[in-house]
Design a protein around this motif. Structure first.
Motif, PDB file in Angstrom:
ATOM      1  N   UNK A 144      -8.765   3.350  49.138  1.00 48.87           N
ATOM      2  CA  UNK A 144      -9.750   3.493  48.070  1.00 48.87           C
ATOM      3  C   UNK A 144      -9.333   2.734  46.815  1.00 48.87           C
ATOM      4  N   UNK A 145      -8.036   2.767  46.496  1.00 51.47           N
ATOM      5  CA  UNK A 145      -7.553   2.134  45.272  1.00 51.47           C
ATOM      6  C   UNK A 145      -7.109   0.686  45.490  1.00 51.47           C
ATOM      7  N   UNK A 146      -7.102   0.244  46.740  1.00 52.82           N
ATOM      8  CA  UNK A 146      -6.611  -1.096  47.029  1.00 52.82           C
ATOM      9  C   UNK A 146      -5.129  -1.230  46.758  1.00 52.82           C
ATOM     10  N   UNK A 147      -4.396  -0.113  46.846  1.00 54.75           N
ATOM     11  CA  UNK A 147      -2.966  -0.114  46.551  1.00 54.75           C
ATOM     12  C   UNK A 147      -2.182  -0.695  47.715  1.00 54.75           C
ATOM     13  N   UNK A 148      -1.092  -1.379  47.381  1.00 57.04           N
ATOM     14  CA  UNK A 148      -0.242  -1.997  48.405  1.00 57.04           C
ATOM     15  C   UNK A 148       1.150  -1.387  48.441  1.00 57.04           C
TER      16      UNK A 148
END
Length: 362
Positions: A262-266
């Protein structure tokens, strides 16, 4: 995390010495292991002459009062109080024990059950038994719990030297002036975020517990550090386990994979180790590999290296905190500094980063 037999033996002896007689079934339930495992532990301790076995019960070798008198070393006894099932603080306790026993002091270990108000009766019993000093790591699952201990624990510090381990009292509280030795968790979180940012990660999540002073410090530190860095584009904080709440009640399941997407976190910082290993497995079940799809840094480094993917981790100086706390207590004894009168010490030790490959360049 499954405890070693040595840790269980220490806890069993502490319980027997404090209560006098314990049923095997009750002990197995309290330690969350089978009766067979407890029976095996008890048999080993009985062979070593450390306790007596009965029909379904165990007892001290001698009554507690006489045992204290018979084994009291010239230096006296120091009480150490830590929460049960807390491997992180057991390392701290062992560091303190090494210093105190080398100085000729007897260590009386008290394990506080995971329930509100359990430390106070243990401390009162230890003082009644003649403890000349106290090292304590209160549970403080919430800020309110800490405030509730403020009065009685600060009063104890006016009667015997007290050192708080891995706890930093609230500013302006009665405990503010009490000696304390703690890891610098702001610096530890800085190491984690800086490592990930240095690998090119710009969207980072913190999955943290929310049921201890360390957890609260990490949450505040992460939010401040991430918000202040110009190279972090987005960040968020989620709970690392359903039961990691101040009230101990279980919340909704944690879906870290969904939050990352959802947050596009890596990348993610995960606190503590056991929760981190569980979350890494959940990511794998959701089709996200570490570190290929998500870089991870764990916080605690108790068992982070033992996962199928050894986790890069921030390692607070757990044993060193215990040793420093014990050395400070010895200084109080040696120099005759009256507790509550002499200037207090608030010491912070720096964590370090153990790089193991669970994070890679973006």
């Amino acid at each position: 995390m499954r405890e070693s037999s040595g840790v269980r033996h220490t806890r069993i002896l502490a319980v027997v010495r404090s209560r006098g007689e314990v049923r095997l079934s009750e002990l197995a339930e309290e330690m969350e292991v089978s009766v067979i495992t407890i029976r095996r532990d008890v048999e080993a301790l009985a062979r070593e002459g450390k306790l007596r076995r009965g029909h379904g019960v165990i007892r001290p070798v001698v009554p507690a009062q006489r045992a204290e008198a018979a084994h009291e070393p010239p230096g006296g006894t120091v009480a150490i109080v830590v929460p049960e099932r807390h491997a992180y603080l057991y390392e701290t306790m062992n560091g303190a024990r090494e210093v105190l026993e080398a100085a000729g002091l007897r260590v009386a270990l008290h394990i506080a059950p995971q329930a509100p108000g359990t430390e106070r009766p243990l401390v009162e019993r230890a003082l009644a038994d003649g403890a000349k000093g106290l090292l304590i790591a209160p549970q403080w699952r919430s800020a309110a719990a800490e405030q509730g201990d403020d009065g009685w624990l600060s009063a104890v510090a006016t009667t015997v030297p007290v050192v708080l381990m891995e706890r930093r009292p609230q500013a302006g509280s009665a405990l503010h002036a009490v000696d304390s030795i703690c890891s610098d968790h702001w610096y530890g979180m800085h190491l984690a975020v800086d490592h990930l940012a240095g690998l090119g990660h710009r969207r980072i999540l913190l999955a943290s517990r929310d049921d201890s002073p360390t957890a609260r410090a990490l949450r505040v530190a992460f939010a401040g550090i991430a918000a202040a860095r110009g190279d972090i584009e987005d960040w968020d904080v989620v709970r690392s386990a359903p039961d990691a709440t101040p009230d101990g009640l279980s919340g909704p399941p944690v879906d870290l994979a969904a939050r990352l997407r959802d947050r596009g976190a890596t990348a993610a910082v995960l606190h503590g180790d056991v929760d981190a290993l569980v979350l890494v497995q959940q990511l794998a079940d959701a089709g996200l590999k570490v570190p290929q799809d998500c870089s991870v840094v764990a916080y605690d480094d108790v068992v982070a290296a033992l996962g199928s993917t050894p986790l890069t981790a921030v390692a607070p100086p757990k044993a060193e905190v215990g040793r420093a706390a014990a050395e400070l207590l010895l200084r109080r004894f040696t120099h005759g500094q009256a507790p509550g009168v002499a200037r207090g010490y608030r010491v912070e030790l720096l964590p370090e980063l153990k790089v193991r490959g669970s994070a890679q360049p973006l």
